[in-house]
Design an enzyme around this catalytic site. Structure first.
Site, mmCIF file in Angstrom:
data_model
loop_
_atom_site.group_PDB
_atom_site.id
_atom_site.type_symbol
_atom_site.label_atom_id
_atom_site.label_comp_id
_atom_site.label_asym_id
_atom_site.label_seq_id
_atom_site.Cartn_x
_atom_site.Cartn_y
_atom_site.Cartn_z
ATOM 1 N N ARG A 86 19.049 -25.503 51.945
ATOM 2 C CA ARG A 86 19.475 -24.192 52.497
ATOM 3 C C ARG A 86 19.237 -23.046 51.516
ATOM 4 N NH1 ARG A 86 24.019 -27.051 55.035
ATOM 5 N NH2 ARG A 86 23.243 -27.606 57.094
ATOM 6 N N LYS A 89 7.901 -11.950 50.079
ATOM 7 C CA LYS A 89 7.346 -12.438 51.348
ATOM 8 C C LYS A 89 6.837 -13.857 51.122
ATOM 9 C CE LYS A 89 5.972 -8.397 54.014
ATOM 10 N NZ LYS A 89 4.851 -7.593 54.560
ATOM 11 N N GLU A 109 -6.548 -4.821 46.079
ATOM 12 C CA GLU A 109 -5.108 -4.545 46.247
ATOM 13 C C GLU A 109 -4.619 -3.565 45.175
ATOM 14 O OE1 GLU A 109 -3.119 -5.632 48.739
ATOM 15 O OE2 GLU A 109 -4.049 -7.449 49.546
ATOM 16 N N LYS A 144 4.789 -1.333 43.740
ATOM 17 C CA LYS A 144 5.277 -2.273 44.749
ATOM 18 C C LYS A 144 6.784 -2.449 44.639
ATOM 19 C CE LYS A 144 4.758 -6.357 47.378
ATOM 20 N NZ LYS A 144 3.921 -7.410 47.903
ATOM 21 N N GLU A 174 10.874 -4.447 55.436
ATOM 22 C CA GLU A 174 9.848 -3.748 56.222
ATOM 23 C C GLU A 174 10.417 -3.222 57.536
ATOM 24 O OE1 GLU A 174 6.108 -5.827 55.799
ATOM 25 O OE2 GLU A 174 5.314 -4.843 57.552
ATOM 26 N N ARG A 221 7.807 -0.107 53.527
ATOM 27 C CA ARG A 221 7.054 -1.284 53.080
ATOM 28 C C ARG A 221 5.778 -1.469 53.906
ATOM 29 N NH1 ARG A 221 9.175 -7.059 50.766
ATOM 30 N NH2 ARG A 221 7.096 -7.855 50.372
ATOM 31 N N ASN A 247 0.606 -2.376 53.990
ATOM 32 C CA ASN A 247 -0.375 -2.993 54.889
ATOM 33 C C ASN A 247 -1.623 -2.135 55.069
ATOM 34 O OD1 ASN A 247 1.330 -5.196 55.334
ATOM 35 N ND2 ASN A 247 2.461 -4.056 56.886
ATOM 36 N N HIS A 289 -4.870 -3.618 56.104
ATOM 37 C CA HIS A 289 -4.611 -4.997 56.522
ATOM 38 C C HIS A 289 -4.815 -5.215 58.022
ATOM 39 C CE1 HIS A 289 -3.184 -5.432 52.460
ATOM 40 N NE2 HIS A 289 -2.863 -6.693 52.648
ATOM 41 N N HIS A 328 -7.347 -7.809 58.768
ATOM 42 C CA HIS A 328 -6.943 -9.058 59.416
ATOM 43 C C HIS A 328 -7.929 -9.417 60.536
ATOM 44 C CE1 HIS A 328 -4.153 -12.108 60.897
ATOM 45 N NE2 HIS A 328 -4.523 -11.701 62.108
ATOM 46 N N HIS A 353 -9.385 -12.670 51.450
ATOM 47 C CA HIS A 353 -8.389 -11.703 51.931
ATOM 48 C C HIS A 353 -8.596 -10.328 51.293
ATOM 49 C CE1 HIS A 353 -4.639 -10.002 53.302
ATOM 50 N NE2 HIS A 353 -4.298 -9.742 52.049
#
Ligand code: GLY
Length: 367
Positions: free
Chosen positions: A122, A144, A186, A228, A238, A243, A247, A250, A254, A268
């Protein structure tokens, strides 16, 4: 040179990012107090075997026992099977909830280990020790974590912050040049989001950074994680439209990655580079951004050997096929896909009113 400390000022779980040459072999100083006399478990892939050996030797010399779990390199490890195997291995090694597990590697290792630690018993703690530029400046910071599913990348995951991030820029010396360039995309992103002066710095220092200049690398990593950390502290999950700025590039990127089958044909960071150039070009089409800014972005990415257009990313698909990938964006709400557009370099914003048919027409014209 002394280490640089960047705090991530989250109210409930603040943590530090420590940047310093040679941290890999000095890590015992920071991992020892977290181990609390119990063996540390380090998860790494075959790409970083040498770094793993150096880390374990350093821990050993400091009297800290460690176990290594090796995972296969590549996105395929970020799967339900990979997660199950890792959790079983961690349980077999007797990892307890109060233990810290260590992710040593790039984004795949960090995302997988972060997610395993979020759910194991947990939730237990973890430390990020990134070994790629992309992981240094993006994926190791901000919590993330995710695995991929049949339907797409990073669709199952959790926000789970690391307890500590240790970044040793010296390990970049063994990174293949293509991976370095992909991570550099990035870095540039932070300038394009909200720091025009940093973009300017990139145009003047990017080539040295990629050629291995350690001062340039440390400066870029510091500036990137500082940016960041501020964004994550302002909007950890986000939900406040802050946040989401991370992206930039992205949504377009993507679609390109999906079209390339999420394969090594387009990494990526390479997709993000082309995606940022497209986001700026689309902002010009919408009358938001001066054409000269979009041209500067495109020229810098091209100078750095990064994709900066559909053709240079090797994408031949038409606009309709590309927006079909965007429609499955996990950030879509009510059929609307949020895009990060720009009013200029360093002036990015979240646009909620983008019409995918218009994006398709733009992409057809951009071919
Ligand atoms: N890589 C985007 C984020 O961390 O939010």
């Amino acid at each position: 040179m002394s280490d640089i400390l960047v705090p991530v000022a989250l109210a409930n779980r603040p943590y530090d990012i420590r940047i310093g040459a040679g941290l890999l072999t000095r890590a015992a100083q920071y991992l020892g107090p977290l181990a609390k006399g119990r063996p540390l478990v380090i998860i790494a892939d075959a790409n970083v075997t040498m770094h793993l050996e150096h880390l374990q030797a350093a821990l050993d010399s400091a009297g800290i026992a460690s176990h290594a779990i090796r995972i296969a390199p590549g996105e395929a490890s970020k799967s339900w099977d990979g997660l199950a195997r890792l959790c079983d291995d961690l349980i077999a090694l007797g990892v307890e909830r109060s233990d810290h597990i260590v992710a040593l590697g790039g984004g795949v290792v960090g995302d997988l280990v972060g997610f395993a630690s979020a759910i194991l018993k947990r939730g237990c703690a973890f430390v990020q020790m990134p070994t790629t530029l992309l992981a240094d400046v993006d994926s190791s910071v901000g919590g993330k974590t995710a695995i991929n599913t049949r339907a797409g990348k990073n669709l199952v995951g959790q926000f789970h912050q690391p307890a500590l991030v240790l970044i040793d820029p010296e390990v970049l010396a063994t990174l293949p040049p293509r991976e370095m360039r992909a991570g550099y995309a990035e870095v540039v992103k932070y300038g394009l989001i909200n720091d025009a002066a940093f973009f300017e710095w990139c145009t003047q220092n990017g080539a040295q950074l990629l050629a291995g200049d350690s001062a340039a690398q440390v400066h870029a990593i510091h500036r990137s994680v500082h940016a960041k950390a501020a964004i994550v502290a302002a909007d950890e999950r986000e939900i406040r439209g802050v946040r989401a700025l991370l992206n930039l590039g992205h949504t377009f990127g993507h679609a390109l990655e999906a079209e390339a089958g999420f394969s090594d044909a387009l990494l990526h960071g390479e997709a993000v580079a082309a995606g940022m150039a497209l986001a700026f070009a689309y902002s010009v089409r919408r009358g938001l951004c001066p054409p000269a800014d979009a041209q500067r972005v495109r020229a810098h990415l091209a100078d750095m050997g990064l994709p900066h257009s559909l053709a240079s990313a090797g994408i031949r698909a038409d606009g309709r096929a590309l927006v079909a990938h965007m429609a499955h964006d996990k950030k879509a709400t009510g059929g609307r896909v949020p895009f990060i557009l720009a009013r200029g370099i360093g002036a990015s914003f979240v646009a909620e009113d983008v019409d995918l048919a218009d994006v398709a027409a733009f992409l057809d014209a951009a071919k």
